[in-house]
Design a protein around this motif. Structure first.
Motif, PDB file in Angstrom:
ATOM      1  N   THR A  66       0.853  -0.957  -0.043  1.00  0.00           N
ATOM      2  CA  THR A  66      -0.176   0.092   0.013  1.00  0.00           C
ATOM      3  C   THR A  66       0.631   1.229   0.035  1.00  0.00           C
ATOM      4  O   THR A  66       1.762   1.350   0.602  1.00  0.00           O
ATOM      5  N   ALA A  67       0.423   2.244  -0.719  1.00  0.00           N
ATOM      6  CA  ALA A  67       1.295   3.281  -0.873  1.00  0.00           C
ATOM      7  C   ALA A  67       1.137   4.211   0.528  1.00  0.00           C
ATOM      8  O   ALA A  67      -0.041   4.189   0.880  1.00  0.00           O
ATOM      9  N   ALA A  68       2.219   5.024   0.598  1.00  0.00           N
ATOM     10  CA  ALA A  68       1.916   5.796   1.846  1.00  0.00           C
ATOM     11  C   ALA A  68       1.092   6.837   1.623  1.00  0.00           C
ATOM     12  O   ALA A  68       1.051   7.349   0.413  1.00  0.00           O
ATOM     13  N   PRO A  69       0.263   7.217   2.751  1.00  0.00           N
ATOM     14  CA  PRO A  69      -0.607   8.391   2.352  1.00  0.00           C
ATOM     15  C   PRO A  69       0.084   9.837   2.042  1.00  0.00           C
ATOM     16  O   PRO A  69       1.071  10.015   2.664  1.00  0.00           O
ATOM     17  N   ARG A  70      -0.666  10.450   1.022  1.00  0.00           N
ATOM     18  CA  ARG A  70      -0.043  11.649   0.591  1.00  0.00           C
ATOM     19  C   ARG A  70      -0.500  12.892   1.331  1.00  0.00           C
ATOM     20  O   ARG A  70      -1.721  12.619   1.936  1.00  0.00           O
ATOM     21  N   HIS A  71       0.172  13.919   1.516  1.00  0.00           N
ATOM     22  CA  HIS A  71      -0.322  15.148   2.346  1.00  0.00           C
ATOM     23  C   HIS A  71      -1.249  15.841   1.479  1.00  0.00           C
ATOM     24  O   HIS A  71      -1.018  16.774   0.917  1.00  0.00           O
ATOM     25  N   VAL A  72      -2.277  15.372   1.019  1.00  0.00           N
ATOM     26  CA  VAL A  72      -3.367  15.868   0.275  1.00  0.00           C
ATOM     27  C   VAL A  72      -4.811  15.734   1.103  1.00  0.00           C
ATOM     28  O   VAL A  72      -5.166  14.680   1.713  1.00  0.00           O
ATOM     29  N   PRO A  73      -5.455  16.885   1.034  1.00  0.00           N
ATOM     30  CA  PRO A  73      -6.746  16.941   1.791  1.00  0.00           C
ATOM     31  C   PRO A  73      -7.870  15.875   1.543  1.00  0.00           C
ATOM     32  O   PRO A  73      -7.898  15.663   0.264  1.00  0.00           O
ATOM     33  N   ARG A  89      -9.443  22.131   6.301  1.00  0.00           N
ATOM     34  CA  ARG A  89      -8.886  21.039   5.295  1.00  0.00           C
ATOM     35  C   ARG A  89      -8.483  19.849   6.235  1.00  0.00           C
ATOM     36  O   ARG A  89      -7.747  20.153   7.320  1.00  0.00           O
ATOM     37  N   HIS A  90      -8.936  18.712   6.041  1.00  0.00           N
ATOM     38  CA  HIS A  90      -8.557  17.698   6.850  1.00  0.00           C
ATOM     39  C   HIS A  90      -7.591  16.809   6.166  1.00  0.00           C
ATOM     40  O   HIS A  90      -7.707  16.446   4.903  1.00  0.00           O
ATOM     41  N   TYR A  91      -6.443  16.432   6.770  1.00  0.00           N
ATOM     42  CA  TYR A  91      -5.313  15.660   6.061  1.00  0.00           C
ATOM     43  C   TYR A  91      -5.457  14.330   6.780  1.00  0.00           C
ATOM     44  O   TYR A  91      -4.907  14.260   8.103  1.00  0.00           O
ATOM     45  N   ASP A 120      -3.741  13.210  10.186  1.00  0.00           N
ATOM     46  CA  ASP A 120      -5.056  13.368  11.109  1.00  0.00           C
ATOM     47  C   ASP A 120      -4.892  14.720  11.890  1.00  0.00           C
ATOM     48  O   ASP A 120      -5.208  14.794  12.901  1.00  0.00           O
ATOM     49  N   THR A 121      -4.710  15.855  11.057  1.00  0.00           N
ATOM     50  CA  THR A 121      -4.644  16.998  11.133  1.00  0.00           C
ATOM     51  C   THR A 121      -5.795  17.935  10.596  1.00  0.00           C
ATOM     52  O   THR A 121      -5.969  17.805   9.726  1.00  0.00           O
ATOM     53  N   LEU A 122      -5.892  19.216  11.004  1.00  0.00           N
ATOM     54  CA  LEU A 122      -6.898  20.215  10.315  1.00  0.00           C
ATOM     55  C   LEU A 122      -6.147  21.261  10.248  1.00  0.00           C
ATOM     56  O   LEU A 122      -5.211  21.822  11.174  1.00  0.00           O
ATOM     57  N   GLU A 123      -6.293  21.847   9.135  1.00  0.00           N
ATOM     58  CA  GLU A 123      -5.673  23.247   8.656  1.00  0.00           C
ATOM     59  C   GLU A 123      -6.813  23.939   8.484  1.00  0.00           C
ATOM     60  O   GLU A 123      -7.732  23.890   7.796  1.00  0.00           O
ATOM     61  N   ILE A 124      -6.782  25.198   9.225  1.00  0.00           N
ATOM     62  CA  ILE A 124      -8.008  26.164   9.301  1.00  0.00           C
ATOM     63  C   ILE A 124      -7.580  27.487   8.752  1.00  0.00           C
ATOM     64  O   ILE A 124      -6.702  28.089   9.403  1.00  0.00           O
TER      65      ILE A 124
END
Length: 179
Positions: free
Chosen positions: A24-31, A59-61, A65-69
């Motif tokens: 499985t590919a590592a998750p990218r930092h894309v919302p 935006r949720h990444y 598991d972070t939120l950018e507001i």
């Protein structure tokens, strides 16, 4: 019998094989989702409002598991009934909004409770620990309470114990309270 064996062999050779397990590919930092003009509220076990968070865009990444507001305002209520309000151009928060990093034009005001005067913080960065009621910054902070005015190089403020560790340089002006 030979014909049955030949048909079985042919069937085994031409049956599609299951896919080999892929890494499985590592998750990218894309919302994975965004919200505009939103309000989030967190309630305590007793049903009372603890934190209200509003913003113009969130935006949720999933990888962190972070939120950018963007355009964030926070209203936190402590058990003693005091209200703390915060605003900033941007914020980074963990999933449950218990830790929030406020970035750009940060203003935090703890409203007065009883005889205590309101206290206001201004900085370009503040790290707020909402459950522990702490504020930290490694950047300069302007602090005002009543007629007292402090400009410090950094701060670690604990609202529960009402103590602050100030980092140099520290410039302060204290005036006695008016009677």
């Amino acid at each position: 019998m030979a014909l049955l064996a030949l048909a079985t062999w042919w069937l085994v050779q031409n049956t599609p094989r299951p896919d080999t397990p892929r890494e499985t590919a590592a998750p990218r930092h894309v919302p994975d989702y965004t919200m505009r003009g939103f309000t989030l509220q967190r309630f305590g076990a007793d049903g009372r409002l603890k934190v209200q968070l509003q913003g113009t865009q969130m935006r949720h990444y999933p990888d962190t598991d972070t939120l950018e507001i963007d355009g964030v305002t926070i209203r936190a209520l402590s058990p003693d009934g005091s209200v703390t309000r915060a605003a900033a151009r941007r914020a980074l928060s963990n999933a449950d909004a218990s830790e929030v990093q406020l970035l750009g034009g940060v203003q935090v005001v703890r409203e007065s409770v009883g005889d205590a005067q309101p206290i206001a913080f201004e900085s370009e960065f503040l790290h707020a620990y909402l459950n522990a009621e702490r504020l930290r910054s490694h950047l300069p902070v302007h602090l005002r309470q009543g007629t007292s005015d402090l400009r410090v190089g950094g701060i670690d403020y604990d609202n529960l114990t009402r103590t602050a560790k100030l980092s140099p340089p520290v410039r302060a002006r204290f005036e006695p309270p008016r009677r």
